[in-house]
Design a protein around this motif. Structure first.
Motif, PDB file in Angstrom:
ATOM      1  N   GLU A 120       0.288   4.039  -3.281  1.00  0.00           N
ATOM      2  CA  GLU A 120       1.002   5.522  -2.136  1.00  0.00           C
ATOM      3  C   GLU A 120       1.660   6.411  -3.049  1.00  0.00           C
ATOM      4  OE1 GLU A 120       0.719   5.429   1.384  1.00  0.00           O
ATOM      5  OE2 GLU A 120      -1.536   4.757   2.378  1.00  0.00           O
TER       6      GLU A 120
ATOM      7  N   GLU B 164       0.481  -1.198  -0.471  1.00  0.00           N
ATOM      8  CA  GLU B 164       0.351   0.141  -0.207  1.00  0.00           C
ATOM      9  C   GLU B 164       1.259   1.619  -0.063  1.00  0.00           C
ATOM     10  OE1 GLU B 164      -3.468   0.197   1.995  1.00  0.00           O
ATOM     11  OE2 GLU B 164      -3.714  -1.896   3.268  1.00  0.00           O
TER      12      GLU B 164
ATOM     13  N   GLY C  10      -3.615   1.205  -2.537  1.00  0.00           N
ATOM     14  CA  GLY C  10      -2.550   2.454  -1.709  1.00  0.00           C
ATOM     15  C   GLY C  10      -2.663   4.051  -3.066  1.00  0.00           C
TER      16      GLY C  10
END
Length: 79
Positions: A42, A38, A66
């Motif tokens: 991100e 994740e 993410g």
């Protein structure tokens, strides 16, 4: 591994970036791996990278989750 990926992303700010999400990433991650995946997603999302994957679960799902959380685009191509 996550730190290495994020460092590579930081160094490639002005370059086009291609990130293949491989079929082997369909394994079900434990909590630590899911968190790392994740975080990578991100960072990809923050950088505007579009992720294209098989659209199934596992580590790939965590990366895409993410990326979406940071406003990124994910495209799932179902088999």
């Amino acid at each position: 591994m996550t730190t290495t990926i994020i460092q590579a992303l930081a160094q490639s700010r002005d370059q086009a970036l291609s990130v293949p999400l491989l079929r082997k990433l369909l394994i079900e991650p434990n909590a630590e791996i899911a968190t790392m995946a994740e975080r990578v997603g991100e960072e990809l999302g923050r950088r505007g990278v579009t992720l294209v994957c098989g659209g199934l679960g596992g580590v790939i799902e965590a990366v895409c989750r993410g990326a979406k959380a940071m406003g990124g685009t994910t495209i799932g191509v179902l088999p």
